[in-house]
Design an enzyme around this catalytic site. Structure first.
Site, PDB file in Angstrom:
ATOM      1  CE  LYS A  65      -3.952   2.038   0.397  1.00  0.00           C
ATOM      2  NZ  LYS A  65      -3.375   2.993  -0.576  1.00  0.00           N
ATOM      3  CE  LYS A  89       3.773   6.640   7.427  1.00  0.00           C
ATOM      4  NZ  LYS A  89       3.481   7.706   6.435  1.00  0.00           N
ATOM      5  CE  LYS A 101       5.293   6.948  -0.827  1.00  0.00           C
ATOM      6  NZ  LYS A 101       4.194   7.820  -0.326  1.00  0.00           N
ATOM      7  CB  THR A 185      -2.527  13.317   6.904  1.00  0.00           C
ATOM      8  OG1 THR A 185      -2.561  12.334   5.858  1.00  0.00           O
ATOM      9  CG2 THR A 185      -1.097  13.497   7.376  1.00  0.00           C
ATOM     10  CB  SER A 347      -5.431   4.290   2.550  1.00  0.00           C
ATOM     11  OG  SER A 347      -5.185   5.507   1.888  1.00  0.00           O
TER      12      SER A 347
END
Length: 413
Positions: A65, A89, A101, A185, A347
């Site tokens: 992800k 994370k 990414k 966020t 997400s």
């Protein structure tokens, strides 16, 4: 290669608790780095070719992800490093997802709407065999937003010949996207502060705040903090900075941004002192929130930081060399893998809803986000005190510990 900063931080974890150095070395390696070359047709008819990357760091915890960024300074190393950061994370939060990414070295803001759509569709065609809801799920990042995710989803579904709503997250709400009221966020960052505020020493009646990078996330965190009694005394964007010791009305700042204004030249209108974009980083305040790009606080300016606490909302806003300086100066750093984790939590819930085929419920997602952030913050603080390490090293240690536990369960150790 992963950048030296992450490796230095991992070195600090070696020897802590149940850390296995051999397993730690294996965790550093990426599962895959995919390189593709795209051809983009501009509105002028000219065609440009661009090399781009997608890094899938680890499938150990589950499907990968991570965001997709359109930025001219994207590099292979940056993509690898940010994918690794996402793995750390998700491990810290206990999510069944690995890190990924993607990056295209192009200025998305300089493209027309039609050019951005063609770029997204070309990207999807290039990576069609590499992404998927059970393999690698893209999301928005720098230069990318809900619109881009909608185009990627549409192109993917056309190529696959079926509906796959959970192939991306960060979609528009009309397509099943989860848009939290205050931004995921920013909400996650504020929740960490709420949980650790007294422990961090933010006990002032009206803590002073500087927000560097007043984009979407920076504006949202400023709004949340102002509503909770914090005083926003400094802000900046890429054009300039503004200072106001008595504090800004954040609504005025947000309104200026919505009107397309930059902070450079707004000093008279907002009765503030103007300056260079990075000048406010070293101003005195209780809380500094770097919410722009990476390595804004580095070896050359870390000695000049006057904040008591730093909430690292931008990825790698603080360099590894600066970490050590801040620790020696007793400046508390809430690291990015905890401070900005709200985004991947949102997400995750959007992906789950698409996977189950039902509408995502904002209230449920918000409560889950708050609960998971609370637990992660509690565990990180406990590790920080028990092991007598920085809060950042504590977060890394907990993430590595979880990855190693899963590796052992899978028989990989």
């Amino acid at each position: 290669m992963i950048d030296d900063g992450i490796l230095k931080r991992l070195d600090r974890v070696q020897g802590m608790g149940g850390s296995d150095d051999d397993l730690l070395d294996s965790i550093k390696a990426s599962d895959a780095l995919i390189e593709r070359r795209l051809t983009l047709r501009l509105d002028s008819g000219k065609r440009v070719q661009v090399t781009c990357w997608r890094c899938q760091h680890s499938h150990l915890l589950g499907p990968c992800k991570g965001g997709l960024r359109f930025h001219p300074e994207v590099s292979e190393e940056e993509v690898r490093s940010l994918a690794f950061k996402m793995t750390l994370k998700t491990a810290l939060l206990g999510l069944p997802l690995g890190g990924a990414k993607g990056g295209v070295p192009i200025d998305g803001s300089a493209l027309s709407v039609h050019e951005r759509e063609r770029l997204c569709r070309a990207w999807t065609r290039a990576f069609i065999s590499d992404i998927g809801p059970n393999k690698d799920i893209p999301a928005p990042d720098v230069g990318c937003g809900p619109e881009e995710m909608a185009w990627i989803r549409d192109e993917y579904e056309q190529l696959m010949g079926k509906s796959v709503p959970h192939v991306v997250t960060g979609k528009p709400s009309a397509l099943g996207g989860l848009n939290l009221r205050d931004g995921a966020t920013a909400r996650g960052g504020k929740r960490v502060l709420d949980k650790l505020r007294d422990k961090l020493g933010l006990t002032q009646e009206e803590p002073t705040v500087i927000v560097q990078g007043f984009g979407k996330v920076g504006g949202q965190i400023a709004s949340l903090l102002a509503k909770d009694g914090y005083r926003i005394i400094g802000v900046s964007d890429s054009s300039g900075s503004l200072r106001k010791p008595e504090g800004f009305n954040v609504d005025d700042l947000l309104a200026a941004k919505e009107q397309g204004k930059s902070f450079s030249g707004l000093d008279n209108e907002l009765e503030a002192e103007g300056g260079e974009p990075d000048a406010i980083l070293t101003d005195e305040c209780d809380l500094l929130v770097p919410a722009a790009l990476g390595e804004q606080i580095h070896q050359d300016n870390a000695d000049d930081i006057k904040a008591s606490v730093i909430l690292e909302l931008a990825n790698d806003a603080v360099s590894a060399d600066a970490d050590e300086i801040l620790v020696k100066r007793d400046i508390r750093l809430v690291p990015d893998i905890l401070a900005n984790a709200g985004g991947v939590l949102a997400s995750y819930h959007e992906w789950l809803a698409g996977k189950a085929g039902h509408e995502v419920v904002v209230e449920t997602a918000e409560k889950s986000l708050d609960d998971i952030i609370d637990r992660a913050a509690d565990r990180a603080w406990h590790m920080h005190k028990r092991a007598e390490v920085s809060l950042q090293t504590a977060c890394y240690a907990l993430a590595v510990e979880h990855l190693q536990q899963v590796a052992r369960c899978r028989g990989l150790a």
